[in-house]
Design an enzyme around this catalytic site. Structure first.
Site, mmCIF file in Angstrom:
data_model
loop_
_atom_site.group_PDB
_atom_site.id
_atom_site.type_symbol
_atom_site.label_atom_id
_atom_site.label_comp_id
_atom_site.label_asym_id
_atom_site.label_seq_id
_atom_site.Cartn_x
_atom_site.Cartn_y
_atom_site.Cartn_z
ATOM 1 C CD GLN A 8 -42.018 38.566 79.781
ATOM 2 O OE1 GLN A 8 -41.570 37.774 78.935
ATOM 3 N NE2 GLN A 8 -42.466 38.146 80.937
ATOM 4 C CG HIS B 180 -45.112 38.841 77.105
ATOM 5 N ND1 HIS B 180 -45.585 39.601 78.150
ATOM 6 C CD2 HIS B 180 -44.859 37.628 77.626
ATOM 7 C CE1 HIS B 180 -45.613 38.877 79.255
ATOM 8 N NE2 HIS B 180 -45.183 37.670 78.967
ATOM 9 N N GLY C 189 -39.596 31.010 78.687
ATOM 10 C CA GLY C 189 -39.703 31.985 77.587
ATOM 11 C C GLY C 189 -39.489 33.372 78.142
ATOM 12 C CG HIS D 294 -47.160 33.423 77.712
ATOM 13 N ND1 HIS D 294 -47.957 33.332 78.826
ATOM 14 C CD2 HIS D 294 -46.155 34.265 78.048
ATOM 15 C CE1 HIS D 294 -47.465 34.103 79.797
ATOM 16 N NE2 HIS D 294 -46.364 34.683 79.344
ATOM 17 C CD GLU D 295 -42.628 34.104 76.036
ATOM 18 O OE1 GLU D 295 -42.667 33.304 76.983
ATOM 19 O OE2 GLU D 295 -42.492 35.332 76.200
ATOM 20 C CB CYS E 118 -46.702 35.668 83.277
ATOM 21 S SG CYS E 118 -46.052 37.047 82.315
ATOM 22 C CG LEU E 119 -40.481 34.637 83.715
ATOM 23 C CD1 LEU E 119 -39.223 34.686 82.870
ATOM 24 C CD2 LEU E 119 -40.258 33.833 84.985
HETATM 25 O O1 LIG Z 1 -43.491 35.290 81.197
HETATM 26 C C1 LIG Z 1 -43.030 34.569 80.293
HETATM 27 O O2 LIG Z 1 -43.146 34.853 79.091
HETATM 28 C C2 LIG Z 1 -42.365 33.270 80.682
HETATM 29 C C3 LIG Z 1 -43.385 32.181 80.969
HETATM 30 C C4 LIG Z 1 -43.673 31.435 79.692
HETATM 31 C C5 LIG Z 1 -44.784 30.428 79.765
HETATM 32 C C6 LIG Z 1 -44.880 29.464 80.780
HETATM 33 C C7 LIG Z 1 -45.917 28.531 80.751
HETATM 34 C C8 LIG Z 1 -46.862 28.561 79.731
HETATM 35 C C9 LIG Z 1 -46.760 29.523 78.749
HETATM 36 C C10 LIG Z 1 -45.724 30.435 78.762
HETATM 37 C C11 LIG Z 1 -42.738 31.288 81.970
HETATM 38 O O3 LIG Z 1 -41.738 30.654 81.718
HETATM 39 S S1 LIG Z 1 -43.429 31.200 83.508
HETATM 40 C C12 LIG Z 1 -42.429 30.044 84.332
HETATM 41 C C13 LIG Z 1 -43.295 28.958 84.793
HETATM 42 O O4 LIG Z 1 -44.023 29.239 85.707
HETATM 43 C C14 LIG Z 1 -43.497 27.702 84.031
HETATM 44 C C15 LIG Z 1 -42.413 27.019 83.559
HETATM 45 C C16 LIG Z 1 -42.636 25.827 82.868
HETATM 46 C C17 LIG Z 1 -43.926 25.381 82.613
HETATM 47 C C18 LIG Z 1 -45.005 26.113 83.103
HETATM 48 C C19 LIG Z 1 -44.789 27.283 83.829
HETATM 49 ZN ZN LIG Z 2 -45.266 36.107 80.352
#
Ligand SMILES: O=C(O)C[C@@H](Cc1ccccc1)C(=O)SCC(=O)c1ccccc1
Ligand SMILES: [Zn+2]
Length: 169
Positions: free
Chosen positions: A50, A137, A45, A133-134, A91-92
């Site tokens: 961001q 943000h 996401g 989560h998004e 979270c990125l």
């Molecule tokens: O920072 C963002 O919004 C992206 C975030 C979204 C997110 C991941 C996991 C749970 C809720 C929201 C990421 O993509 S972090 C990338 C990552 O670490 C991940 C990817 C797949 C599953 C879990 C974590």
């Molecule tokens: Zn995030």
């Protein structure tokens, strides 16, 4: 184009995003840049906040082969039931940290797609988690805000050290 992702504790991440008035070619270009940035960063996401664009635009793709991009413009969600479950989130904007965050199990999502057409879908599991989560943000909320001050400060210290190393490099 790949865009730079703001990192905690950058204050710009705390900005509240403004609704999109018209889904035009400029918004569609933003969406395409966000998808490219998200895939490159291995995320599932990305919210416009961001990449320092304060408009209510989110992209997501929870598929394991990056084949199902989802565009959420002016998203709103409504919890279905009041059950919550913790899921490990990343979270990125807070690279290399994961924390369990309780979120609603099931939500109904309402948003506009890349053509400006309204749609709704029922989400659960990781998709429901990501939507919440998004959406946070866009409200200037980060998952560290749900952690204890102790844990949050530990992450803050580590991120400040990381940013200092980048400065000194
Ligand atoms: O920072 C963002 O919004 C992206 C975030 C979204 C997110 C991941 C996991 C749970 C809720 C929201 C990421 O993509 S972090 C990338 C990552 O670490 C991940 C990817 C797949 C599953 C879990 C974590
Ligand atoms: Zn995030």
């Amino acid at each position: 184009a790949k865009l730079p992702i703001l990192e905690f504790p950058d204050e710009r991440l705390r900005t509240k995003a403004a609704p999109v008035e018209t889904v035009d070619d400029e918004v569609r270009k933003l969406v395409d840049d966000m998808l490219e940035t998200m895939y490159d960063a291995r995320g599932i996401g990305l919210a416009a906040t961001q990449i320092d664009v304060h408009r209510r635009v989110v992209v997501m793709d929870v598929s394991d082969d990056n084949s199902q991009p989802l565009v959420l413009i002016n998203p709103r969600y409504t919890p279905i039931g009041d059950e919550k479950e913790p899921l490990s989130e990343g979270c990125l904007s807070i690279p290399d940290y994961y924390a369990e965050v309780p979120r609603f199990l099931k939500v109904q999502l309402n948003a506009l797609d890349r053509n400006g057409d309204a749609y709704e879908l029922e989400a659960e599991g990781l998709l429901a988690h990501c939507i919440q989560h998004e959406y946070d943000h866009l409200e200037g909320v980060l998952f560290v805000d749900y952690l204890s001050p102790l844990k949050r400060n530990r992450i803050l210290k580590k991120m400040q050290k990381r940013h200092k190393q980048i400065q000194d490099a």
